[in-house]
Design an enzyme around this catalytic site. Structure first.
Site, short mmCIF file in Angstrom:
data_model
loop_
_atom_site.label_atom_id
_atom_site.label_comp_id
_atom_site.label_asym_id
_atom_site.label_seq_id
_atom_site.Cartn_x
_atom_site.Cartn_y
_atom_site.Cartn_z
CG HIS A 91 11.14 -2.31 4.22
ND1 HIS A 91 9.56 -1.93 4.03
CD2 HIS A 91 11.17 -3.41 4.71
CE1 HIS A 91 8.81 -3.22 4.50
NE2 HIS A 91 9.85 -3.89 4.87
NE ARG A 126 3.71 6.89 2.40
CZ ARG A 126 4.00 5.53 2.88
NH1 ARG A 126 4.43 4.79 2.04
NH2 ARG A 126 3.91 5.31 4.13
CG ASN A 155 8.35 -2.06 0.16
OD1 ASN A 155 7.78 -2.24 1.00
ND2 ASN A 155 9.09 -0.95 -0.30
N PRO A 179 0.84 -1.27 0.08
CG PRO A 179 -0.09 -1.08 2.05
CD PRO A 179 0.50 -1.85 1.12
CG ASN A 180 -0.25 4.44 1.30
OD1 ASN A 180 -1.37 4.82 0.77
ND2 ASN A 180 -0.43 3.95 2.47
NE ARG A 201 10.03 5.87 8.84
CZ ARG A 201 9.25 5.68 7.92
NH1 ARG A 201 9.42 4.65 7.17
NH2 ARG A 201 7.90 5.99 7.92
CB ALA A 203 1.19 -0.14 6.09
CD GLU A 233 9.80 -7.57 5.00
OE1 GLU A 233 9.66 -6.52 5.82
OE2 GLU A 233 9.13 -8.50 5.02
CE1 TYR A 237 8.75 5.01 3.14
CE2 TYR A 237 7.44 6.90 3.37
CZ TYR A 237 7.71 5.79 3.58
OH TYR A 237 7.14 5.08 4.66
#
Length: 154
Positions: free
Chosen positions: A99, A17, A73, A9-10, A106, A76, A97, A22
């Site tokens: 990111h 964003r 990725n 998502p996103n 974070r 969330a 995975e 990012y």
């Protein structure tokens, strides 16, 4: 060799964003870079971005018979999607995975991944390079696995 690249998502909003976290590179630019790199390695990638958890799971179910591995990725969903973790485990394909940001720098709630445990590896914090590094690691893993299997090594 064929690899499914999934984005949660996103991530379709990359480039606009929170660029301080990012970066300013769009997901389309990441896809173009990965596709070119993969082609040079003789690897085909299937690239998707979905905002829905079920949509990502459906893609894993749809493609697992024809792919060799998964680069993901989860966005969330990293932090709470047991269903996505279960889908990765269920199909038995090696997954990496990735990111863009270092999750451990974070917010505390972002510092745990439920999906990483279903993966052979985890790369984070290198911005857009995380994708390429993840792809390199997955390709190398698959080549080693195939070579070890062909030579009879365990």
């Amino acid at each position: 060799m064929k690899i499914l690249v999934l984005n949660g998502p996103n991530l379709n909003l990359l480039g606009i964003r929170e660029p301080e976290i990012y970066g300013k590179v769009s997901l389309e630019e990441i896809e173009k870079d990965l596709t070119g790199f993969a082609e040079n390695q003789g690897v085909e990638i299937i690239f998707y971005q979905k905002n829905g958890e079920g949509e990502l799971i459906d893609l894993i179910h749809r493609y697992y018979r024809e792919i060799d591995g998964i680069l993901i990725n989860p966005g969330a969903y990293t932090h709470y999607s047991i269903a996505l973790r279960d889908a990765l485990l269920a199909v038995g394909k090696p997954a990496v995975e990735v990111h863009l940001s270092n999750l451990y720098k974070r917010e505390e709630f972002r510092q745990h991944s439920v999906t990483a445990g279903a993966c052979i590896g985890y790369i984070a914090g290198f911005g857009v390079d995380s994708y390429r590094l993840g792809l390199i690691a997955l390709i190398d893993y698959l080549k080693r696995r195939d070579n070890d299997g062909a030579s009879g090594k365990a």
